[in-house]
Design a protein around this motif. Structure first.
Motif, PDB file in Angstrom:
ATOM      1  N   THR A 138       0.841  -1.197   0.000  1.00 22.81           N
ATOM      2  CA  THR A 138       0.000   0.000   0.000  1.00 22.81           C
ATOM      3  C   THR A 138       0.877   1.249   0.000  1.00 22.81           C
ATOM      4  O   THR A 138       2.104   1.174   0.109  1.00 22.81           O
ATOM      5  N   ASP A 139       0.219   2.394  -0.097  1.00 26.47           N
ATOM      6  CA  ASP A 139       0.892   3.696   0.001  1.00 26.47           C
ATOM      7  C   ASP A 139       2.081   3.808  -0.953  1.00 26.47           C
ATOM      8  O   ASP A 139       3.143   4.325  -0.596  1.00 26.47           O
ATOM      9  N   VAL A 140       1.920   3.305  -2.174  1.00 25.99           N
ATOM     10  CA  VAL A 140       2.991   3.367  -3.171  1.00 25.99           C
ATOM     11  C   VAL A 140       3.086   4.791  -3.702  1.00 25.99           C
ATOM     12  O   VAL A 140       2.082   5.379  -4.125  1.00 25.99           O
ATOM     13  N   ALA A 141       4.277   5.346  -3.689  1.00 27.19           N
ATOM     14  CA  ALA A 141       4.467   6.723  -4.147  1.00 27.19           C
ATOM     15  C   ALA A 141       5.920   6.942  -4.537  1.00 27.19           C
ATOM     16  O   ALA A 141       6.808   6.163  -4.164  1.00 27.19           O
ATOM     17  N   VAL A 142       6.151   7.992  -5.276  1.00 31.30           N
ATOM     18  CA  VAL A 142       7.513   8.354  -5.678  1.00 31.30           C
ATOM     19  C   VAL A 142       8.188   9.095  -4.533  1.00 31.30           C
ATOM     20  O   VAL A 142       7.666  10.101  -4.043  1.00 31.30           O
ATOM     21  N   GLU A 143       9.311   8.588  -4.089  1.00 31.42           N
ATOM     22  CA  GLU A 143      10.120   9.264  -3.076  1.00 31.42           C
ATOM     23  C   GLU A 143      11.005  10.319  -3.728  1.00 31.42           C
ATOM     24  O   GLU A 143      11.143  11.424  -3.236  1.00 31.42           O
ATOM     25  N   LYS A 144      11.620   9.945  -4.847  1.00 34.20           N
ATOM     26  CA  LYS A 144      12.458  10.881  -5.603  1.00 34.20           C
ATOM     27  C   LYS A 144      12.260  10.596  -7.079  1.00 34.20           C
ATOM     28  O   LYS A 144      12.603   9.520  -7.571  1.00 34.20           O
ATOM     29  N   SER A 145      11.725  11.577  -7.781  1.00 39.28           N
ATOM     30  CA  SER A 145      11.396  11.392  -9.188  1.00 39.28           C
ATOM     31  C   SER A 145      12.634  11.348 -10.072  1.00 39.28           C
ATOM     32  O   SER A 145      13.663  11.953  -9.767  1.00 39.28           O
ATOM     33  N   SER A 146      12.499  10.640 -11.171  1.00 41.74           N
ATOM     34  CA  SER A 146      13.557  10.621 -12.186  1.00 41.74           C
ATOM     35  C   SER A 146      13.552  11.917 -12.983  1.00 41.74           C
ATOM     36  O   SER A 146      14.491  12.197 -13.729  1.00 41.74           O
ATOM     37  N   GLY A 147      12.466  12.677 -12.823  1.00 43.47           N
ATOM     38  CA  GLY A 147      12.293  13.875 -13.633  1.00 43.47           C
ATOM     39  C   GLY A 147      11.478  13.597 -14.882  1.00 43.47           C
ATOM     40  O   GLY A 147      11.142  14.503 -15.640  1.00 43.47           O
ATOM     41  N   LEU A 148      11.167  12.304 -15.093  1.00 42.92           N
ATOM     42  CA  LEU A 148      10.371  11.885 -16.244  1.00 42.92           C
ATOM     43  C   LEU A 148       9.121  11.175 -15.718  1.00 42.92           C
ATOM     44  O   LEU A 148       9.195  10.034 -15.259  1.00 42.92           O
ATOM     45  N   ILE A 149       7.997  11.835 -15.760  1.00 44.47           N
ATOM     46  CA  ILE A 149       6.773  11.312 -15.158  1.00 44.47           C
ATOM     47  C   ILE A 149       6.386   9.964 -15.750  1.00 44.47           C
ATOM     48  O   ILE A 149       5.968   9.045 -15.032  1.00 44.47           O
ATOM     49  N   GLU A 150       6.530   9.811 -17.052  1.00 43.15           N
ATOM     50  CA  GLU A 150       6.147   8.559 -17.697  1.00 43.15           C
ATOM     51  C   GLU A 150       7.005   7.397 -17.179  1.00 43.15           C
ATOM     52  O   GLU A 150       6.499   6.299 -16.911  1.00 43.15           O
ATOM     53  N   PHE A 151       8.290   7.634 -17.010  1.00 42.46           N
ATOM     54  CA  PHE A 151       9.201   6.612 -16.486  1.00 42.46           C
ATOM     55  C   PHE A 151       8.795   6.232 -15.059  1.00 42.46           C
ATOM     56  O   PHE A 151       8.673   5.051 -14.718  1.00 42.46           O
ATOM     57  N   ASP A 152       8.551   7.240 -14.229  1.00 44.50           N
ATOM     58  CA  ASP A 152       8.131   6.983 -12.844  1.00 44.50           C
ATOM     59  C   ASP A 152       6.845   6.168 -12.811  1.00 44.50           C
ATOM     60  O   ASP A 152       6.728   5.189 -12.059  1.00 44.50           O
ATOM     61  N   ASP A 153       5.875   6.572 -13.636  1.00 49.60           N
ATOM     62  CA  ASP A 153       4.568   5.931 -13.609  1.00 49.60           C
ATOM     63  C   ASP A 153       4.632   4.461 -14.007  1.00 49.60           C
ATOM     64  O   ASP A 153       3.871   3.636 -13.490  1.00 49.60           O
ATOM     65  N   ARG A 154       5.544   4.122 -14.909  1.00 51.29           N
ATOM     66  CA  ARG A 154       5.628   2.728 -15.349  1.00 51.29           C
ATOM     67  C   ARG A 154       6.130   1.828 -14.220  1.00 51.29           C
ATOM     68  O   ARG A 154       5.700   0.678 -14.087  1.00 51.29           O
ATOM     69  N   PHE A 155       7.038   2.346 -13.409  1.00 51.69           N
ATOM     70  CA  PHE A 155       7.519   1.565 -12.272  1.00 51.69           C
ATOM     71  C   PHE A 155       6.474   1.517 -11.159  1.00 51.69           C
ATOM     72  O   PHE A 155       6.307   0.498 -10.487  1.00 51.69           O
ATOM     73  N   ILE A 156       5.768   2.620 -10.954  1.00 50.95           N
ATOM     74  CA  ILE A 156       4.681   2.630  -9.973  1.00 50.95           C
ATOM     75  C   ILE A 156       3.631   1.586 -10.352  1.00 50.95           C
ATOM     76  O   ILE A 156       3.163   0.800  -9.513  1.00 50.95           O
ATOM     77  N   TYR A 157       3.263   1.563 -11.621  1.00 56.00           N
ATOM     78  CA  TYR A 157       2.265   0.610 -12.100  1.00 56.00           C
ATOM     79  C   TYR A 157       2.738  -0.822 -11.872  1.00 56.00           C
ATOM     80  O   TYR A 157       1.978  -1.680 -11.391  1.00 56.00           O
ATOM     81  N   ALA A 158       3.987  -1.094 -12.233  1.00 56.70           N
ATOM     82  CA  ALA A 158       4.533  -2.447 -12.089  1.00 56.70           C
ATOM     83  C   ALA A 158       4.533  -2.887 -10.637  1.00 56.70           C
ATOM     84  O   ALA A 158       4.130  -4.014 -10.312  1.00 56.70           O
ATOM     85  N   LEU A 159       4.968  -2.007  -9.755  1.00 62.27           N
ATOM     86  CA  LEU A 159       5.050  -2.367  -8.343  1.00 62.27           C
ATOM     87  C   LEU A 159       3.662  -2.621  -7.758  1.00 62.27           C
ATOM     88  O   LEU A 159       3.465  -3.563  -6.986  1.00 62.27           O
ATOM     89  N   LYS A 160       2.700  -1.810  -8.166  1.00 60.74           N
ATOM     90  CA  LYS A 160       1.335  -1.970  -7.648  1.00 60.74           C
ATOM     91  C   LYS A 160       0.677  -3.257  -8.139  1.00 60.74           C
ATOM     92  O   LYS A 160      -0.242  -3.769  -7.490  1.00 60.74           O
ATOM     93  N   HIS A 161       1.140  -3.782  -9.263  1.00 61.61           N
ATOM     94  CA  HIS A 161       0.474  -4.930  -9.867  1.00 61.61           C
ATOM     95  C   HIS A 161       1.199  -6.248  -9.644  1.00 61.61           C
ATOM     96  O   HIS A 161       0.919  -7.237 -10.321  1.00 61.61           O
ATOM     97  N   VAL A 162       2.121  -6.274  -8.685  1.00 61.19           N
ATOM     98  CA  VAL A 162       2.669  -7.556  -8.239  1.00 61.19           C
ATOM     99  C   VAL A 162       1.595  -8.211  -7.375  1.00 61.19           C
ATOM    100  O   VAL A 162       1.209  -7.685  -6.330  1.00 61.19           O
TER     101      VAL A 162
END
Length: 237
Positions: A186-210
């Motif tokens: 739970t509570d999945v969020a970006v601690e420090k962004s890569s500066g590229l929202i699309e890149f961040d979102d793809r990892f957020i999505y992957a982590l949430k869908h394990v």
């Protein structure tokens, strides 16, 4: 042809400077194991008449290194960790100089420099102390079988889809999350962004869908929430 190399660096509070130093079970670092470590820590508290922490639930995790010559070196925690656990940390600073039975880890019959960590529950070492005390028997970090964070890393790697994403050089995002008492993430969020929202979102999505759940952390046998941070880096060549 573009080659993508994933570098998954995972940690609770480890520092990059120590990543090359091998990690071992803490019982190998102290004569008589960490049961004896806690016994001697209790004796120091009694002999020096140290004061307990006001917060009875105070908990501190201390990382350390023991060199091949048997020298103990404390790895400093981040200011945020220290500020939350100031009493436990300060109490530990009074105890550690009195503990002398550190031993180097042996590998292939040679002493090596290695690192580990231990849990410090101040309240357990005052009036509540019992012979043979070992918090590992009562407390455990959250686990993702069979190999903890390494296995979780593999699951996230299977989910990450970077098709159509064009990156250059090394890109890193740090993601934080909580393993809840039921083992869900739970509570999945970006601690420090890569500066590229699309890149961040793809990892957020992957982590949430394990889909596979964790085994929750436990304190005194009771499941508790535990927070993690994981940096994900990708090299685009």
């Amino acid at each position: 042809m573009r080659t993508i190399t994933f570098i998954f660096l995972f940690f609770i509070s480890f520092f990059k400077a120590q990543e090359s130093i091998p990690f071992y079970n803490n019982d190998l670092f102290y004569k008589g194991g960490f049961v004896n470590f806690y016994k001697e820590a209790h004796q120091v508290i009694i002999e020096k008449k140290l004061a307990p922490c006001d917060k009875k639930e105070a908990l501190y995790h201390q990382e350390f290194i023991v060199t091949n010559e048997g020298e103990f070196k404390k790895i400093e925690n981040s200011p945020n960790v220290y500020n939350v656990n100031k009493c436990a940390s300060d109490l530990l600073d009074q105890i550690l100089p009195e503990l002398k039975n550190w031993t180097p880890v042996q590998k292939d019959s040679n002493n090596i420099t290695a690192r580990s960590l231990f849990a410090f529950f101040p309240d357990d070492l005052f009036d509540n102390y019992k012979e043979g005390y070992d918090p590992k028997k009562l407390n455990a970090d959250a686990d993702f079988p069979p190999n903890g964070l390494s296995s979780f890393r593999d699951e996230v790697a299977k989910k990450v889809d970077l098709s159509g994403f064009n990156g250059r050089g090394k890109i890193t995002v740090i993601i934080k999350f909580v393993v809840d008492v039921d083992g869900s993430v739970t509570d999945v969020a970006v601690e420090k962004s890569s500066g590229l929202i699309e890149f961040d979102d793809r990892f957020i999505y992957a982590l949430k869908h394990v889909k596979k759940k964790w085994e929750p952390a436990k304190v005194y046998g009771n499941p508790v929430r535990q927070r993690f941070k994981i940096p994900f880096s990708v090299n685009f060549d």
